[in-house]
Motif scaffolding. Structure first.
Motif, short mmCIF file in Angstrom:
data_model
loop_
_atom_site.label_atom_id
_atom_site.label_comp_id
_atom_site.label_asym_id
_atom_site.label_seq_id
_atom_site.Cartn_x
_atom_site.Cartn_y
_atom_site.Cartn_z
N ILE A 189 0.84 -1.21 0.00
CA ILE A 189 0.00 0.00 0.00
C ILE A 189 0.88 1.26 0.00
O ILE A 189 0.54 2.26 -0.65
CB ILE A 189 -0.99 -0.01 1.19
N GLY A 190 2.02 1.22 0.70
CA GLY A 190 2.92 2.36 0.70
C GLY A 190 3.56 2.58 -0.66
O GLY A 190 3.68 3.72 -1.14
N LEU A 191 3.98 1.49 -1.31
CA LEU A 191 4.55 1.60 -2.66
C LEU A 191 3.52 2.15 -3.64
O LEU A 191 3.85 2.99 -4.48
CB LEU A 191 5.04 0.22 -3.12
N ARG A 192 2.29 1.67 -3.51
CA ARG A 192 1.22 2.16 -4.39
C ARG A 192 0.95 3.64 -4.19
O ARG A 192 0.87 4.41 -5.15
CB ARG A 192 -0.06 1.36 -4.12
N ASP A 193 0.83 4.04 -2.94
CA ASP A 193 0.48 5.43 -2.65
C ASP A 193 1.58 6.39 -3.09
O ASP A 193 1.30 7.46 -3.64
CB ASP A 193 0.19 5.60 -1.15
N ARG A 194 2.84 6.01 -2.87
CA ARG A 194 3.94 6.87 -3.30
C ARG A 194 3.97 6.98 -4.82
O ARG A 194 4.19 8.07 -5.37
CB ARG A 194 5.28 6.35 -2.78
N ALA A 195 3.74 5.87 -5.51
CA ALA A 195 3.75 5.89 -6.97
C ALA A 195 2.62 6.75 -7.52
O ALA A 195 2.80 7.52 -8.48
CB ALA A 195 3.66 4.47 -7.51
N LEU A 196 1.43 6.65 -6.92
CA LEU A 196 0.28 7.43 -7.39
C LEU A 196 0.48 8.92 -7.16
O LEU A 196 0.26 9.74 -8.07
CB LEU A 196 -0.99 6.95 -6.69
N ILE A 197 0.90 9.29 -5.96
CA ILE A 197 1.14 10.71 -5.67
C ILE A 197 2.28 11.25 -6.54
O ILE A 197 2.18 12.35 -7.10
CB ILE A 197 1.45 10.90 -4.17
N GLY A 198 3.35 10.46 -6.69
CA GLY A 198 4.45 10.88 -7.54
C GLY A 198 4.03 11.07 -8.99
O GLY A 198 4.46 12.03 -9.66
N LYS A 203 -8.50 11.31 -25.42
CA LYS A 203 -7.15 11.70 -25.82
C LYS A 203 -6.11 10.85 -25.10
O LYS A 203 -6.21 10.62 -23.90
CB LYS A 203 -6.90 13.17 -25.48
N ARG A 204 -5.13 10.38 -25.86
CA ARG A 204 -4.02 9.63 -25.29
C ARG A 204 -2.82 10.55 -25.17
O ARG A 204 -2.43 11.20 -26.13
CB ARG A 204 -3.68 8.42 -26.15
N HIS A 205 -2.24 10.59 -23.97
CA HIS A 205 -1.15 11.53 -23.69
C HIS A 205 0.01 10.75 -23.11
O HIS A 205 -0.14 10.04 -22.11
CB HIS A 205 -1.64 12.59 -22.70
N GLU A 206 1.18 10.86 -23.73
CA GLU A 206 2.36 10.13 -23.28
C GLU A 206 3.44 11.10 -22.84
O GLU A 206 3.66 12.13 -23.47
CB GLU A 206 2.89 9.22 -24.40
N MET A 207 4.11 10.76 -21.73
CA MET A 207 5.15 11.62 -21.17
C MET A 207 6.31 10.79 -20.63
O MET A 207 6.07 9.72 -20.06
CB MET A 207 4.60 12.46 -20.02
N PRO A 208 7.56 11.27 -20.78
CA PRO A 208 8.68 10.59 -20.10
C PRO A 208 8.60 10.86 -18.60
O PRO A 208 8.06 11.87 -18.16
CB PRO A 208 9.91 11.25 -20.73
N CYS A 209 9.16 9.96 -17.83
CA CYS A 209 9.09 10.09 -16.37
C CYS A 209 10.27 10.88 -15.82
O CYS A 209 11.42 10.71 -16.24
CB CYS A 209 9.10 8.70 -15.71
N HIS A 210 9.98 11.73 -14.85
CA HIS A 210 11.01 12.35 -14.01
C HIS A 210 11.77 11.22 -13.33
O HIS A 210 11.22 10.14 -13.07
CB HIS A 210 10.32 13.25 -12.99
N HIS A 211 13.06 11.44 -13.02
CA HIS A 211 13.85 10.34 -12.44
C HIS A 211 13.27 9.85 -11.12
O HIS A 211 13.36 8.66 -10.81
CB HIS A 211 15.31 10.76 -12.28
N ASN A 212 12.66 10.75 -10.32
CA ASN A 212 12.04 10.29 -9.07
C ASN A 212 10.83 9.41 -9.36
O ASN A 212 10.63 8.36 -8.73
CB ASN A 212 11.60 11.49 -8.23
N LEU A 213 10.01 9.83 -10.32
CA LEU A 213 8.84 9.02 -10.68
C LEU A 213 9.27 7.69 -11.26
O LEU A 213 8.64 6.66 -10.99
CB LEU A 213 7.98 9.79 -11.69
N ASP A 214 10.34 7.68 -12.03
CA ASP A 214 10.89 6.43 -12.56
C ASP A 214 11.19 5.47 -11.41
O ASP A 214 10.81 4.28 -11.45
CB ASP A 214 12.17 6.76 -13.34
N ASP A 215 11.85 5.98 -10.36
CA ASP A 215 12.17 5.13 -9.21
C ASP A 215 10.90 4.63 -8.51
O ASP A 215 10.81 3.46 -8.13
CB ASP A 215 13.02 5.91 -8.21
N TYR A 216 9.92 5.53 -8.33
CA TYR A 216 8.70 5.15 -7.61
C TYR A 216 7.92 4.07 -8.37
O TYR A 216 7.42 3.11 -7.75
CB TYR A 216 7.79 6.37 -7.42
N LEU A 217 7.81 4.22 -9.68
CA LEU A 217 7.04 3.26 -10.48
C LEU A 217 7.76 1.91 -10.55
O LEU A 217 7.13 0.85 -10.44
CB LEU A 217 6.79 3.81 -11.88
#
Length: 331
Positions: free
Chosen positions: A161-170, A207-221
């Motif tokens: 649940i912690g991993l999920r919540d951090r990934a969603l907020i990030g 609409k489909r929208h694609e974006m590269p991840c910030h390095h922090n978001l990369d780690d969280y996901l």
């Protein structure tokens, strides 16, 4: 679509409220005849794809038709512009201006549809003016970067649940994602491209929208997907509820209301007093981006806004200027 078939006559209420196998239609619609009932249901079923818009319009229409019935109106063709104007005037005393305008829009669209279907001869709402409303600054509560970091760092990531919540907020902070688009993601909407992790968001209007991840978001996901063994479930929901009594992810997508409760709970645990919600992270990310030299045009593209005027509502840099000026009152 079987759930949208008309039911036997019933009292006025939410046009889309379940009633057994069918629906409870407002008394005015029922009294107008079978053809009116069919076209009334078709308006909600065929012309409105967004479920949030459908629910909002349904509430407004049900309220208006119930209001009319209480004042002696017995069928749709009897509704006049005066009825709409009086209802709008009364409604404005109890709800906000944007809500009034939204409900008036629902009535207009409904009667446009009924005019084309020849259920009524004219649209009684077309000539009724709504209240004036001008917005230059959004109302969404925003966190400053230090508070956002405090919130994210306070999450215990030793559990799913912690991993999920951090990934969603990030995700909402770093990609400016709407919570609806985030919660609609599947596991395969997180993918590698050009040696970077990307996210695919399904926004309003298909609409489909694609974006590269910030390095922090990369780690969280990566931590979330790997820590919860989601990599092999590519077509499953990315963000899910926790199965009761197990502490593990279920197969049920996380509802938006649950995401809101999670955000408020995490904010309270982190000692953040600002009354934030899901949308706060979109405004937080956009404001931080602009503070660090980003352009409004790029922010609009990243947020998938059709106009920079919308993005400006999320730009809260002026808040700091206002606070600095207030502190000049040295008494």
């Amino acid at each position: 679509m079987s759930a949208l078939l008309p039911s036997p006559p019933a009292s006025a209420g939410d046009p889309l409220a379940p009633r057994g196998a069918g629906l409870a239609l407002p008394a005015i619609v029922v009294a107008t005849g079978q053809d009116a009932q069919r076209h009334f249901l078709e308006f909600f079923a065929a012309t409105i794809r967004n479920p949030h818009t459908r629910r909002a319009y349904a509430r407004g229409v049900a309220d208006f038709l119930h209001w009319c019935a209480a004042r002696g109106v017995h069928a749709l063709p009897q509704i006049q512009p005066l009825h709409v104007a009086a209802w709008i005037e009364e409604l404005g005393r109890t709800v906000s201006v944007p809500t009034v305008k939204q409900r008036l829009a629902g009535i207009r669209h409904l009667f446009d549809w009924l005019v084309r279907a020849q259920v009524v001869a004219q649209n009684p709402a077309v000539s009724v003016r709504g209240p004036a409303y001008s917005v230059r600054r959004g109302k969404t509560p925003v966190l400053d970067p230090a508070e956002a970091r405090q919130l994210i760092d306070a999450i215990d990531i030793s559990t799913p649940i912690g991993l999920r919540d951090r990934a969603l907020i990030g995700l909402m902070v770093y990609s400016f994602a709407r919570v609806g688009a985030a919660l609609a993601m599947r596991v395969d909407d997180v993918f590698v491209q050009n040696r970077r992790l990307w996210v695919r968001l399904h926004e309003k209007g298909g609409k489909r929208h694609e974006m590269p991840c910030h390095h922090n978001l990369d780690d969280y996901l990566h931590a979330y997907i790997d820590g919860c063994d989601l990599a092999g479930e590519r077509k499953s929901p990315l963000f899910r509820t926790i199965a009761r009594g197990t502490g593990r992810l279920s197969q049920t997508p996380l509802p938006q209301a649950s995401a809101y409760q999670m955000v408020r709970r995490r904010a309270a645990a982190a000692g953040i007093a600002t009354a934030i919600g899901n949308h706060s992270f979109r405004a937080t990310g956009i404001t931080a981006y602009l503070k660090n030299g980003g352009t409004l045009e790029r922010a609009a593209a990243m947020a998938n806004h059709a106009s920079t005027r919308t993005t400006q509502l999320y730009d809260r840099r002026s808040d700091e200027v206002t606070l600095d000026e207030v502190e000049r009152v040295m008494i």
